[in-house]
Design an enzyme around this catalytic site. Structure first.
Site, mmCIF file in Angstrom:
data_model
loop_
_atom_site.group_PDB
_atom_site.id
_atom_site.type_symbol
_atom_site.label_atom_id
_atom_site.label_comp_id
_atom_site.label_asym_id
_atom_site.label_seq_id
_atom_site.Cartn_x
_atom_site.Cartn_y
_atom_site.Cartn_z
ATOM 1 N N LYS A 11 0.824 -1.214 0.000
ATOM 2 C CA LYS A 11 0.000 0.000 0.000
ATOM 3 C C LYS A 11 0.864 1.274 0.000
ATOM 4 O O LYS A 11 2.072 1.227 0.285
ATOM 5 C CB LYS A 11 -0.917 -0.023 1.225
ATOM 6 C CG LYS A 11 -1.936 -1.167 1.196
ATOM 7 C CD LYS A 11 -2.899 -1.078 2.372
ATOM 8 C CE LYS A 11 -3.926 -2.190 2.311
ATOM 9 N NZ LYS A 11 -4.935 -2.060 3.380
ATOM 10 N N PHE A 59 -15.222 3.645 7.213
ATOM 11 C CA PHE A 59 -13.832 3.895 6.817
ATOM 12 C C PHE A 59 -13.641 3.966 5.301
ATOM 13 O O PHE A 59 -12.521 4.178 4.829
ATOM 14 C CB PHE A 59 -12.900 2.840 7.429
ATOM 15 C CG PHE A 59 -13.215 1.394 7.061
ATOM 16 C CD1 PHE A 59 -12.785 0.849 5.862
ATOM 17 C CD2 PHE A 59 -13.936 0.594 7.934
ATOM 18 C CE1 PHE A 59 -13.065 -0.472 5.539
ATOM 19 C CE2 PHE A 59 -14.220 -0.740 7.612
ATOM 20 C CZ PHE A 59 -13.781 -1.269 6.415
ATOM 21 N N THR A 93 -5.599 -7.396 10.445
ATOM 22 C CA THR A 93 -5.818 -6.080 9.812
ATOM 23 C C THR A 93 -5.298 -4.952 10.695
ATOM 24 O O THR A 93 -4.623 -4.033 10.217
ATOM 25 C CB THR A 93 -7.329 -5.876 9.553
ATOM 26 O OG1 THR A 93 -7.805 -6.970 8.758
ATOM 27 C CG2 THR A 93 -7.597 -4.569 8.824
ATOM 28 N N ARG A 104 2.383 -6.734 9.357
ATOM 29 C CA ARG A 104 1.652 -5.610 9.955
ATOM 30 C C ARG A 104 2.129 -5.316 11.372
ATOM 31 O O ARG A 104 2.257 -4.154 11.764
ATOM 32 C CB ARG A 104 0.154 -5.886 9.894
ATOM 33 C CG ARG A 104 -0.392 -5.716 8.463
ATOM 34 C CD ARG A 104 -1.772 -6.271 8.341
ATOM 35 N NE ARG A 104 -2.444 -5.920 7.081
ATOM 36 C CZ ARG A 104 -3.505 -6.555 6.623
ATOM 37 N NH1 ARG A 104 -4.022 -7.570 7.305
ATOM 38 N NH2 ARG A 104 -4.062 -6.186 5.487
ATOM 39 N N ASN A 114 -1.923 -0.015 6.930
ATOM 40 C CA ASN A 114 -1.454 -1.314 7.408
ATOM 41 C C ASN A 114 -0.572 -2.038 6.394
ATOM 42 O O ASN A 114 -0.476 -3.262 6.388
ATOM 43 C CB ASN A 114 -2.625 -2.172 7.888
ATOM 44 C CG ASN A 114 -3.618 -2.484 6.780
ATOM 45 O OD1 ASN A 114 -3.464 -2.016 5.657
ATOM 46 N ND2 ASN A 114 -4.619 -3.284 7.089
ATOM 47 N N HIS A 117 -2.190 -5.565 1.552
ATOM 48 C CA HIS A 117 -3.537 -6.118 1.381
ATOM 49 C C HIS A 117 -3.417 -7.542 0.873
ATOM 50 O O HIS A 117 -2.466 -7.865 0.150
ATOM 51 C CB HIS A 117 -4.337 -5.285 0.364
ATOM 52 C CG HIS A 117 -5.599 -5.965 -0.072
ATOM 53 N ND1 HIS A 117 -6.763 -5.900 0.666
ATOM 54 C CD2 HIS A 117 -5.859 -6.774 -1.130
ATOM 55 C CE1 HIS A 117 -7.690 -6.637 0.063
ATOM 56 N NE2 HIS A 117 -7.163 -7.162 -1.027
#
Ligand code: CMP
Length: 139
Positions: A11, A59, A93, A104, A114, A117
């Site tokens: 990410k 979110f 998560t 993570r 985080n 994915h």
């Protein structure tokens, strides 16, 4: 267990912090084959399409803004039981709940930022892989 493929994303928070190399090393150490890989920046609309199952959740707006805020690296990972194996490698998560040694827990800053994915089921993996890669890129 059967050989599976799963969609993985590094990410924008992780790319911004130059963590791609560290995450790719963990992917190799865990025994995945990287079938396909590319770097790209999602538009807001593309991020909304990718996370369509979360539309309506509190979110969603922040998540899709975050996911379109910078470059990501998308990959198709292959291994025996790849979907669960990648989820185990990533950790929960929320990094606060992730097991020690997971990506993570070791690297992520928050439940949104985080770092990575992963697809959560075979049907999701099929949709998510098809979202980024065409058949000829997966040979
Ligand atoms: P990911 O595994 O990509 O799936 C959905 C993403 O939404 C999740 O990782 C987080 O980046 C983000 N997110 C933000 N808040 C939450 C939340 N409360 N629960 C689940 N996911 C969240």
């Amino acid at each position: 267990m059967a050989i599976e493929q799963t969609l993985s994303i590094i990410k924008p928070d992780a790319v911004q912090r130059n963590l791609e190399g560290e995450i790719l090393a963990r992917i190799h150490r865990a025994g995945f084959r990287i079938v396909a890989i590319k770097s790209l920046r999602l538009t807001k609309t593309e991020a909304e399409g990718f996370y369509a199952v979360h539309r309506g959740k509190g979110f969603f707006e922040d998540l899709t803004t975050f996911m379109s805020s910078g470059k990501v690296i998308v990959m198709v990972l292959e291994a025996d039981g790849a979907i669960l194996k990648w989820r185990d490698t990533m950790g929960a998560t929320n990094p606060a709940n992730a097991a020690p040694g997971t990506i993570r827990r070791d690297l992520a800053e928050s439940i949104q930022n985080n770092c990575v994915h992963g697809s959560d089921a075979p049907e999701t993996a099929a949709f998510e892989i098809g979202y980024f890669f065409s058949g000829h890129e997966l040979l």
